[in-house]
Enzyme design. Structure first.
Site, PDB file in Angstrom:
ATOM      1  N   ARG A   1      11.465  -1.348  12.447  1.00 10.24           N
ATOM      2  CA  ARG A   1      10.169  -1.532  13.101  1.00 10.24           C
ATOM      3  C   ARG A   1      10.137  -2.848  13.855  1.00 10.24           C
ATOM      4  O   ARG A   1      10.271  -3.907  13.255  1.00 10.24           O
ATOM      5  CB  ARG A   1       9.050  -1.520  12.044  1.00 10.24           C
ATOM      6  CG  ARG A   1       8.714  -0.145  11.544  1.00 10.24           C
ATOM      7  CD  ARG A   1       7.697  -0.190  10.420  1.00 10.24           C
ATOM      8  NE  ARG A   1       6.479  -0.910  10.791  1.00 10.24           N
ATOM      9  CZ  ARG A   1       5.415  -1.007  10.005  1.00 10.24           C
ATOM     10  NH1 ARG A   1       5.421  -0.437   8.821  1.00 10.24           N
ATOM     11  NH2 ARG A   1       4.352  -1.670  10.407  1.00 10.24           N
TER      12      ARG A   1
ATOM     13  N   ARG B   1      -9.351   1.341   8.917  1.00  9.61           N
ATOM     14  CA  ARG B   1      -9.078  -0.063   9.215  1.00  9.61           C
ATOM     15  C   ARG B   1     -10.227  -0.712   9.987  1.00  9.61           C
ATOM     16  O   ARG B   1     -10.160  -1.899  10.288  1.00  9.61           O
ATOM     17  CB  ARG B   1      -7.815  -0.166  10.065  1.00  9.61           C
ATOM     18  CG  ARG B   1      -6.538  -0.448   9.268  1.00  9.61           C
ATOM     19  CD  ARG B   1      -5.360  -0.503  10.232  1.00  9.61           C
ATOM     20  NE  ARG B   1      -4.266  -1.274   9.740  1.00  9.61           N
ATOM     21  CZ  ARG B   1      -3.144  -0.763   9.241  1.00  9.61           C
ATOM     22  NH1 ARG B   1      -2.990   0.535   9.122  1.00  9.61           N
ATOM     23  NH2 ARG B   1      -2.176  -1.567   8.862  1.00  9.61           N
TER      24      ARG B   1
ATOM     25  N   ARG C   1      -1.184  -9.138  13.487  1.00  7.85           N
ATOM     26  CA  ARG C   1      -1.600  -8.081  12.548  1.00  7.85           C
ATOM     27  C   ARG C   1      -2.438  -8.647  11.409  1.00  7.85           C
ATOM     28  O   ARG C   1      -3.440  -8.051  11.007  1.00  7.85           O
ATOM     29  CB  ARG C   1      -0.375  -7.358  11.995  1.00  7.85           C
ATOM     30  CG  ARG C   1       0.212  -6.380  13.018  1.00  7.85           C
ATOM     31  CD  ARG C   1       1.667  -6.091  12.758  1.00  7.85           C
ATOM     32  NE  ARG C   1       1.915  -5.389  11.515  1.00  7.85           N
ATOM     33  CZ  ARG C   1       3.098  -5.336  10.926  1.00  7.85           C
ATOM     34  NH1 ARG C   1       4.145  -5.940  11.474  1.00  7.85           N
ATOM     35  NH2 ARG C   1       3.251  -4.675   9.799  1.00  7.85           N
TER      36      ARG C   1
ATOM     37  N   ARG D   1      11.307  -6.629   5.140  1.00 12.06           N
ATOM     38  CA  ARG D   1      11.287  -5.194   5.431  1.00 12.06           C
ATOM     39  C   ARG D   1      11.863  -4.936   6.829  1.00 12.06           C
ATOM     40  O   ARG D   1      12.535  -3.945   7.069  1.00 12.06           O
ATOM     41  CB  ARG D   1       9.835  -4.692   5.337  1.00 12.06           C
ATOM     42  CG  ARG D   1       9.651  -3.221   5.631  1.00 12.06           C
ATOM     43  CD  ARG D   1       8.241  -2.760   5.344  1.00 12.06           C
ATOM     44  NE  ARG D   1       7.269  -3.257   6.303  1.00 12.06           N
ATOM     45  CZ  ARG D   1       5.940  -3.082   6.205  1.00 12.06           C
ATOM     46  NH1 ARG D   1       5.433  -2.446   5.170  1.00 12.06           N
ATOM     47  NH2 ARG D   1       5.131  -3.552   7.121  1.00 12.06           N
TER      48      ARG D   1
ATOM     49  N   LYS E   1       0.828  -1.215   0.000  1.00 11.58           N
ATOM     50  CA  LYS E   1       0.000   0.000   0.000  1.00 11.58           C
ATOM     51  C   LYS E   1       0.860   1.262   0.000  1.00 11.58           C
ATOM     52  O   LYS E   1       0.634   2.181  -0.767  1.00 11.58           O
ATOM     53  CB  LYS E   1      -0.915   0.055   1.245  1.00 11.58           C
ATOM     54  CG  LYS E   1      -1.822  -1.140   1.420  1.00 11.58           C
ATOM     55  CD  LYS E   1      -2.734  -0.966   2.634  1.00 11.58           C
ATOM     56  CE  LYS E   1      -1.999  -0.986   3.961  1.00 11.58           C
ATOM     57  NZ  LYS E   1      -1.485  -2.295   4.379  1.00 11.58           N
TER      58      LYS E   1
HETATM   59  P1  ADP Z   1       1.226  -2.267   8.081  1.00 11.21           P
HETATM   60  O1  ADP Z   1       0.210  -1.913   7.039  1.00 11.21           O
HETATM   61  O2  ADP Z   1       2.445  -2.923   7.521  1.00 11.21           O
HETATM   62  O3  ADP Z   1       0.657  -3.028   9.234  1.00 11.21           O
HETATM   63  P2  ADP Z   1       1.203   0.456   9.129  1.00 11.21           P
HETATM   64  O4  ADP Z   1       2.376   1.350   9.201  1.00 11.21           O
HETATM   65  O5  ADP Z   1       0.074   0.849   8.237  1.00 11.21           O
HETATM   66  O6  ADP Z   1       1.800  -0.954   8.721  1.00 11.21           O
HETATM   67  O7  ADP Z   1       0.582   0.237  10.606  1.00 11.21           O
HETATM   68  C1  ADP Z   1       1.391  -0.105  11.707  1.00 11.21           C
HETATM   69  C2  ADP Z   1       0.528  -0.230  12.951  1.00 11.21           C
HETATM   70  O8  ADP Z   1      -0.064   1.050  13.280  1.00 11.21           O
HETATM   71  C3  ADP Z   1      -0.667  -1.179  12.871  1.00 11.21           C
HETATM   72  O9  ADP Z   1      -0.308  -2.522  13.122  1.00 11.21           O
HETATM   73  C4  ADP Z   1      -1.598  -0.599  13.942  1.00 11.21           C
HETATM   74  O10 ADP Z   1      -1.168  -0.973  15.245  1.00 11.21           O
HETATM   75  C5  ADP Z   1      -1.375   0.895  13.830  1.00 11.21           C
HETATM   76  N1  ADP Z   1      -2.361   1.524  12.905  1.00 11.21           N
HETATM   77  C6  ADP Z   1      -2.089   2.101  11.714  1.00 11.21           C
HETATM   78  N2  ADP Z   1      -3.209   2.597  11.150  1.00 11.21           N
HETATM   79  C7  ADP Z   1      -4.233   2.321  11.999  1.00 11.21           C
HETATM   80  C8  ADP Z   1      -5.630   2.559  11.993  1.00 11.21           C
HETATM   81  N3  ADP Z   1      -6.235   3.170  10.943  1.00 11.21           N
HETATM   82  N4  ADP Z   1      -6.367   2.133  13.054  1.00 11.21           N
HETATM   83  C9  ADP Z   1      -5.785   1.522  14.084  1.00 11.21           C
HETATM   84  N5  ADP Z   1      -4.471   1.254  14.159  1.00 11.21           N
HETATM   85  C10 ADP Z   1      -3.686   1.646  13.142  1.00 11.21           C
END
Ligand code: ADP
Length: 196
Positions: A134, A89, A146, A128, A14
């Site tokens: 991370r 999400r 996740r 990654r 994404k």
């Molecule tokens: P990835 O898509 O690889 O999981 P992101 O950087 O998008 O990585 O998200 C990392 C973490 O941040 C998620 O696992 C979650 O804990 C939190 N997070 C990100 N966006 C949201 C959201 N819209 N609602 C709730 N938690 C979120």
């Protein structure tokens, strides 16, 4: 104004696609994961609240996430369009986004759902994790949490957007360039008024 949501499980690509699109079309790029990580780095109150959820692979609660999004959207009132990465999400987040855009006479124009099989996702995320710094990218159990959260809380949103006629399912196993070309073509169509 065109508003786009990049949708899919962690590791689907994404962010990679969102950045290319934001460079190409000048949309304001909003990545909630990046925003949380910035808050954690800068040790803000919000970062403190979000950290434990993120570290264990859980979703950050809706109220915290939504407050953060409101703030950033308020900072860009003149935006040509937004590209959301990692948001919404949950069902609640999707509804908040719809209401927010509706208030401005706008809507979510396209949701690009990147489809990638689970074993590939785990491989990509671990890879990654070697360079991303991370914590949530290095531990297989956290990655599995996740993916599980994605399935239960996030994936059902595909039906929500399909019913609205804005869902585009994209094969996320092809090259970055091929995927970008396919998505760009759809966006060009929307900009020329040939949307669904
Ligand atoms: P990835 O898509 O690889 O999981 P992101 O950087 O998008 O990585 O998200 C990392 C973490 O941040 C998620 O696992 C979650 O804990 C939190 N997070 C990100 N966006 C949201 C959201 N819209 N609602 C709730 N938690 C979120």
């Amino acid at each position: 104004m065109i508003n786009i949501v990049m949708f899919g499980p962690p590791g689907a690509g994404k962010g990679t696609q969102a950045k290319l699109l934001s460079d190409k079309y000048g949309f304001v790029y909003i990545a909630t994961g990046d925003m949380f990580r910035r808050h954690i780095r800068e040790q803000t109150e919000l970062g403190r609240l979000a950290q434990s959820y993120i570290d264990r692979g859980d979703l950050v609660p809706d109220e915290i996430t939504i407050d953060m999004i409101r703030e950033v959207i308020a900072e860009s009132p003149e935006a040509e369009g937004y590209i959301f990465d990692g948001f919404p999400r949950t069902r609640v987040q999707a509804k908040v986004l719809d209401d927010f855009l509706e208030n401005k006479g706008d809507r979510v124009d396209a949701v690009f759902a990147l489809e990638v099989p689970e074993e590939v996702l785990i491989r990509r995320i671990l890879n990654r994790g070697k360079t991303s710094g991370r914590k949530d990218d290095t531990d297989v159990d956290t990655i599995k949490v996740r993916l599980e959260k994605y399935k239960t809380a996030t994936r059902p949103l595909k039906d929500y957007y399909r019913e609205k006629g804005v869902l585009y399912e994209i094969d996320g196993l092809r090259s970055i360039e091929d995927i970008h070309a396919e998505i760009s073509e759809i966006i060009d169509g929307l900009r020329n008024g040939n949307g669904r």
